[in-house]
Each structure stands twice: as C-alpha cells, then as structure tokens.
Scaffold this active site. Structure first.
Site: not given
Ligand code: F6R
Length: 599
Positions: A2, A27, A70, A96-97, A475, A479, A482, A498, A594
């Site tokens: 927010c 934001r 938000w 906010n919060g 993970e 990161k 990508e 292995h 996203k």
């Molecule tokens: C990687 C990333 C994606 C999401 C995936 C699932 O940084 O953001 O791998 O984690 O597309 O997305 P959500 O969590 O929105 O279902």
C-alpha cells in the site's frame, strides 16, 4: 504494498494528492482513494485503477490524505478501499501495514458502524471515541495508537481539528518540506516533483503537520528529525532509488517478513495464530498432504515438505502443478491439497486444483494475492502478505511463502499434538528472528557483489545442498539462470558423484550450503570432490566455520530450520549482481512473464 500520500499547504490539495497516487502506482495496488478536508470531509475511493477515480477540484480543501491499497484484509472493493471514516464521517484515516488485534478492537467498538472488512477501520472509530472524550486530534491519535498491535504507518484527519497527524511503527513514512506546503508519503516517490527536502520518521514517531509547523513526538517527548536532501529524479524514485525492482524487492524482505509474521506468532502458547477456516477435526485426521506449484513456488513447496514431515509426522507429496495426477483409489477424503502460488493466477496450478477437487479433495491456497482466482476456487487460503512483486524473478514472495508454510507446519504440529508447546516456541523464535537475520545478509551485499563480479563470466554455476538446503539450491540456480541466462543447476549435494561431477571444471563455481541444519559434514566431502577438480567453492556457512576450507565463504546467521532460507537471500543478491554485471534486463528477462496464465 500500500502507499500513503498527504498534503497540507497553500494550494488546493486534490490535484497534489492525485499526482501522489499516480506516483505510488509502481508499488502495485488494487484500489485507491483520497479524503479532502475543507468545510467538510469528502472521500473519493474505488476499486480499480487511479485513472478511473474521479476527483473533483475543491478549492476549500487545502489539506487531505490519499492511499493506494494492496489487499491483505478483505477483497479489493470500493468499501474496503481507503480512506476509512468514523461513524460521523468527520475522521478520515489511511493506513499501511497490519493491525493484528483488530478482531478484539472491533468487538470492543461494538456500538460503532463498520462498513468494510478491513483491519484499518478500527482506527477512525478509536479516534472518534477519544475525540468524543474531549481529546484533540493529536491526543486522539496517540490514544488510538496505544490500543494497536502490529506494524503500521497511518495518517489521520478530522474536519474540525487542524492538520494531519501521522504515525509510524515498522512501516515507513516520510515528510516532505516544500515551499508551498508539507507533504507526506510512504516513500519519497509520493511527492518527489514538489520537494526533495525530506525527514524520515522513526518507529514510534507521531508527527503533527499543521499551519506551517511540524511537531514530532516519540514516547511522549518532543523530538526532531533531520531534514535531508534526496537527489533522485522522479523516474528513479519509482524504484525507491534502486536500479531495478528486483533489487528493491530483495531489500524489502525484512519488511515483507514482518508483515507475514505480524499477529501470527503466539510464542507463549508455542503456536501460530493463522485464522484458518479448515475444520480442526479434518486437519487432525488427514493422512496425506499434496503440494502443487510451479517454478519458485514449487521450490517453496519442497522446503515446506522438509518442514512439515518431521514436525507433523505426515506424508507430504510435492508435485509440479503441470504434472499432478490423482489416481483412482486414492483416499480423497483424507488428503489436503495445498496450492502455493504468489499470483494466484498460474494456469497450471489452477488446473491442478481443479483436478484435485474433482474426486472431492479439500483444497487450500498459500498466496500473495487477495481476491485472485485461486482464492475463489479453494476451500480456504493463507495470505503471505509480501506486498506486490513487480520484478519477474520472485524473491520476497519465495521467502514469505516458506515463512507462511513454516507457520502452517507449526500450527498443524500443535493441532495434531506431534510437537510440544516448547518445540513450537523454538520454531516460532526462529521465525521471529528471520527479518533481522535477512537484514544481516543484506548488509553483506558489498562482499557478495565482489564475488558476483569476480565470477560473472564463468562457464556455468552449480549449487549444492542437502535436506532443507536442497530446494534452496534449486531455487538459487533458477534465479541465476532466469535473470543472467547463464547455465546454472542445483543438485542434492550427494548426487554430484552420480553424474554431474563430470561438468565440474576450474571455470564452474560451486556454491555450497554448509549451514548447520544441512548436514555440513557430508557436504564438506562433496566440496572436497569439486575443489580437487579445480572448481572455486563459495561456501554458505554458519559463523565463518568454513573459512579455511572453501575458497570463499559467506556468513549465514544460525537460525535452525530457517537457516537455508536466509542463505537464499545471499544467493538472490549473487544472481542479481552477476546479471547486472552482464548487463541483462533484470526486471524483464527475455521470454518470461510475471504471471503465467496459459497451461
Ligand atoms: C521465478 C518465478 C516463477 C514463478 C512461477 C509460479 O522467479 O517467479 O517460476 O514462481 O511462474 O508463479 P506463481 O507463484 O504466481 O504461481
């Protein structure tokens, strides 16, 4: 997250507040509104975009407050949008919060009329009561603050009392000192085109902006806050001074975690307070949990399995949502299916949930997005409260997902009697320490950046870990690949010999999780295997234990089961700086979106 904006001065406030809302758009928000204070209080607010909000000019109103919301409590609707008012409509408040004790406060305010589902709405009613008892606005806000638990930044006004009263506790608030008035913002972005002279409020501060005066109090004492000059231009301000949203979001993690935890830790009872609506009897009798998720959320699911199985003594299956199948004969009545998804809109995850519902399984979502499709389809949801994430690479939502799932594991363990109050309290103590542990890693950024710069042109990167650190290895590799497009892979450390060991050369850095909770002795053997093949090793280890052992080490604070999660933050920074050194478009990596709304 927010956003708050406010103005008091010589000019008409409507246009300045509208500009403030626009500035806060970055934001992320699902609704917005303003309150203009003149001869009366006029509130304009609605769900949806700021462009859809009509704010008529009002020459009388030379002060007012505004908000971009938000959702965390209550769906994104017109009623739940801020500002919120009291019964008379004379008090207006933006916030906010999270007010963690709002249920109790609402009960105490039983004679008052509430129009929204928000936690915020208790604040104007508390102020209303204090004013009815004869307090002025400042004293009334202070009295209201004494009742509030949680993290918040607020701004409050009253039609008959002068000025704006603002307060902060664990949620940022900045005052702008302009030639033609004073401004308020949850960050400098809100008013950067009007002034760059700012004062940052500190926790516990209550600031009263009126006439040409600002008075700030903390713990009953009058205090002053330094006036500083910020040198951002308006476009950089959208990222709050960071070069990329991803970098900003990495640095927001202590705040995001405080929000995820606020009001949910009952250390005395050794339990998590989660307001889960799933039936206790059902949770008591289930004999299987299925977790479905994609990408980073899948890694959060793998971490959750490592947390839930030993604490709850239940079998947890984690499936990539696109691969999830339930076979005939499966005991649907005694299975809980948990979808982990920050957006709540991922098509593969939605489809897996629909497949789970067909034979009658109970479904549950762990998500960041109130009102998302998944929340409408599952039986119950747990919100991670990380605030909006704009960078395509998930960072703060991963850490908040795992944290929410750690709370869920504690809740289930206590409910089913598989952990004692003392064991629950130990886990919750780690959860409570998480924000400051993450901050410790963020403070190590210069060292991590130097390592990233040194190795950014490597042929490939490998990440190894065991137990709780294995999902974090996966993970961290995701990161890095990508956002940098470099070849990166995560492995269970024991698996190296292995097959993958064939890939290891002096030009393939290996990042090894040596945390106490991740069987460091065995992983040290794997480190020896790669070092003897010339690979530079960066060890993530507790208290510098491996300094003489690895080519480089990054210190991770000791934090029990959550240690690998903290180590993950170091590797978010590593990935960010490698990609930055390579000149990649970090917030929008090629070919990626996203939210993936196609199967
Ligand atoms: C990687 C990333 C994606 C999401 C995936 C699932 O940084 O953001 O791998 O984690 O597309 O997305 P959500 O969590 O929105 O279902």
């Amino acid at each position: 997250m927010c956003g708050i904006t406010g103005y008091i001065g010589d000019n008409e406030s409507a246009s300045i507040l509208s500009a403030g809302l626009k500035n806060l758009e970055y934001r992320g928000y699902d609704s917005a509104g303003i309150a203009l204070i003149g001869d009366d209080v006029t509130v304009h607010k609605q769900e949806g975009t700021i462009d859809g909000l009509t704010i008529p000019s009002n020459a009388d109103a030379t002060h007012g407050i505004g908000h971009t919301r938000w959702s965390t409590h209550g769906e994104p609707t017109d009623e739940n949008a801020h500002p919120h008012t009291d019964c008379s409509g004379d008090v207006a408040v933006v916030h906010n919060g999270i007010i963690s004790n709002y249920h109790e406060l609402k009960e105490e305010l039983s004679g008052h009329i509430f129009e929204s589902e928000t936690d915020t709405e208790v604040i104007p009613h508390l102020i209303e009561e204090a004013i009815a008892d004869g307090a002025d606005l400042r004293a009334a806000v202070m009295r209201a603050l004494d009742c509030l638990e949680g993290s918040f930044a607020i701004a409050a006004t009253h039609v008959d009392h002068k000025g704006i009263v603002a307060a902060r506790q664990d949620s940022p608030l900045v005052i702008g000192h302009g030639d033609e008035g004073m401004y308020l913002g949850s960050d400098v972005t809100a008013f950067v085109e009007y002034t760059r002279q700012v004062s940052f409020l500190e926790d516990g501060d209550v600031a009263h902006l009126y006439d040409d005066e600002i008075e700030i109090f903390n713990d009953g004492e009058r205090v002053t806050r330094e006036v500083q000059t910020v040198d951002w231009d308006a476009s950089a301000a959208g990222k709050a001074g960071h070069d990329h949203y991803m970098h900003k979001e990495i640095h927001e993690q202590p705040t995001a975690l405080r929000q995820a935890i606020s009001g949910r830790v009952d250390e005395l009872a050794g339990n998590a307070s989660l307001n889960i609506n799933l039936d206790d009897e059902f949770l008591h009798t289930i004999d299987e949990i299925h977790i479905v998720a994609c990408g980073t959320s899948y890694h959060a699911g793998l971490y959750a399995k490592e947390l839930i199985e030993p604490l709850v003594d239940i079998s947890v299956r984690v499936d990539l949502a696109s691969e999830y199948e339930v076979y005939d004969g499966h005991d649907a009545q005694n299975t809980l299916v948990v979808a982990v998804t920050q957006s709540g809109e991922t098509a593969d995850t939605l489809s897996a949930i629909r497949r789970a519902k067909a034979p009658g399984m109970t479904t549950f979502a762990v998500t960041n997005t109130v009102g998302s499709t998944i929340t409408r389809e599952v039986d119950d949801s747990l919100f991670i409260k990380a605030g909006p994430e704009i960078g395509v690479a998930a960072t703060k939502t991963f850490v908040s997902q795992v944290t929410a799932l750690a709370l869920f594991a504690t809740y289930l363990g206590r409910l089913r009697g598989t952990i004692s109050a003392g064991e629950g309290a130990d886990i919750l103590e780690n959860v409570r320490q998480l924000p400051s542990a993450v901050q410790t890693i963020l403070d190590e950024e210069p060292q991590i950046q130097r390592l990233a710069d040194q190795y950014s042109d490597s042929e490939a990167f490998f990440f190894i870990g065991r137990g709780l650190a294995q999902p974090v290895a996966l993970e961290s590799a995701l990161k890095l690949k990508e956002i940098s497009y470099a070849h990166a892979e995560g492995f269970a450390a024991g698996e190296l010999k292995h097959g993958p060991l064939a890939l290891v050369t002096e030009n393939t850095p290996v990042l090894a999780f040596l945390n106490q909770s991740a069987s460091p002795e065995e992983t040290r053997n794997n480190v020896k295997e790669v070092e003897s093949r010339g690979a530079p090793v960066i060890g993530l280890s507790t208290d510098g234990a491996d300094e003489s052992f690895c080519r480089h080490t990054i210190d991770i604070p000791e934090l029990g089961r959550l240690e690998p999660l903290v180590a993950n933050v170091a590797l978010q920074l590593f990935a960010y700086h490698v990609a930055n050194e390579m000149g990649r478009p970090i917030d929008k990596p090629r070919n990626l979106a996203k939210s993936v709304t196609v199967e």
